[in-house]
Design a protein around this motif. Structure first.
Motif, short mmCIF file in Angstrom:
data_model
loop_
_atom_site.label_atom_id
_atom_site.label_comp_id
_atom_site.label_asym_id
_atom_site.label_seq_id
_atom_site.Cartn_x
_atom_site.Cartn_y
_atom_site.Cartn_z
N ILE A 21 -59.92 -19.93 38.35
CA ILE A 21 -61.13 -19.13 38.18
C ILE A 21 -60.98 -17.91 39.06
CG2 ILE A 21 -63.63 -19.09 38.50
CD1 ILE A 21 -63.53 -22.17 38.12
N GLU A 22 -61.17 -16.74 38.48
CA GLU A 22 -60.90 -15.48 39.17
C GLU A 22 -61.62 -15.35 40.50
OE1 GLU A 22 -61.06 -10.73 38.20
OE2 GLU A 22 -60.95 -12.16 36.53
N LYS A 23 -62.84 -15.84 40.60
CA LYS A 23 -63.58 -15.68 41.86
C LYS A 23 -62.99 -16.49 43.01
CE LYS A 23 -67.33 -19.02 41.14
NZ LYS A 23 -68.76 -19.18 41.09
N PHE A 24 -62.08 -17.44 42.70
CA PHE A 24 -61.41 -18.22 43.74
C PHE A 24 -60.00 -17.71 44.04
CE2 PHE A 24 -64.38 -21.46 41.96
CZ PHE A 24 -65.20 -21.54 43.08
N ASP A 25 -59.58 -16.65 43.39
CA ASP A 25 -58.23 -16.13 43.58
C ASP A 25 -57.93 -15.82 45.05
OD1 ASP A 25 -57.81 -16.38 40.89
OD2 ASP A 25 -57.70 -14.22 40.47
N ASN A 26 -58.84 -15.15 45.73
CA ASN A 26 -58.60 -14.80 47.13
C ASN A 26 -58.41 -16.03 48.00
OD1 ASN A 26 -58.57 -12.04 46.78
ND2 ASN A 26 -60.76 -11.82 47.14
N ARG A 98 -51.62 -17.33 34.53
CA ARG A 98 -52.16 -16.44 35.55
C ARG A 98 -51.09 -16.31 36.64
NH1 ARG A 98 -56.28 -17.75 38.45
NH2 ARG A 98 -57.46 -15.87 38.14
#
Length: 192
Positions: A21-26, A98
């Motif tokens: 999920i993009e918001k957890f990438d960092n 990804r």
């Protein structure tokens, strides 16, 4: 049969990587960096010297570092010998996964998995009689290796084999450490 296993490995990787999920990438990019875990390594050093004092602690630290070094050396040797491309470098996968990191060295087996499991297993074996909390340290390699699939650089088999190799090296060097301490006539009842 080997081709079937490789295909399952690839499909499982694509499935797990796609759960990102993009918001957890960092979070995962940070978790996959070795520097992020420096406080844990400092805690390990502290615990060694807290429970075993200077002479025995120094010997244990030597074997811990030897475990880590030999594991990394062996991992690099196998990677170069097997020469398996990382998923992020496989053209057929580049459109369906990804990719958050782009290392160019080889994939099999994971150095993150082998090194983190070797260090954690060694520490767990050394400290299991001193504190049962040491087993919580396994959260580190679990998060660390999960990050490698998340960022797109390792197949599940890379992780599993790396974890197994690291654990085996830790057991071997723990036993050597115990023998060395016995040879030096140091008390080792708390390593039993």
């Amino acid at each position: 049969m080997f081709d079937i296993l490789k295909e399952w490995d690839r499909e499982l990787f694509v499935f797990l990587n796609s759960l990102g999920i993009e918001k957890f990438d960092n979070f995962w990019i940070t978790a996959t960096q070795i520097e992020t875990w420096t406080p844990l390594f400092l805690l390990f050093f502290f615990l060694i010297f807290y429970y075993f004092k200077w002479k025995r602690g120094g010997a244990i630290l030597f074997f811990l570092l030897l475990t880590f070094g030999i594991t990394i050396f062996f991992t690099g040797f196998v990677k170069d010998y097997v020469a398996r491309l990382r998923p992020n470098n496989v053209e057929a996968l580049s459109e369906i996964i990804r990719i958050l990191q782009k290392p160019i060295n080889y994939s099999f087996f994971s150095g993150h998995a082998s090194s983190s499991f070797s260090v954690t297993t060694f520490m767990a074996l050394i400290l299991r009689q001193k504190t049962k909390w040491i087993f919580l340290a396994y959260l580190w390699p679990l998060i660390f290796v999960t990050s490698r699939i998340y960022v797109g650089v390792h197949y599940p088999s890379d992780i599993l084999v790396g974890a197994l190799v690291g654990t085996i090296f830790a057991i071997i060097f723990y036993k050597l450490c115990k023998k060395a301490l016995e040879h030096d006539k140091l008390k080792v009842r708390d390593l039993e």
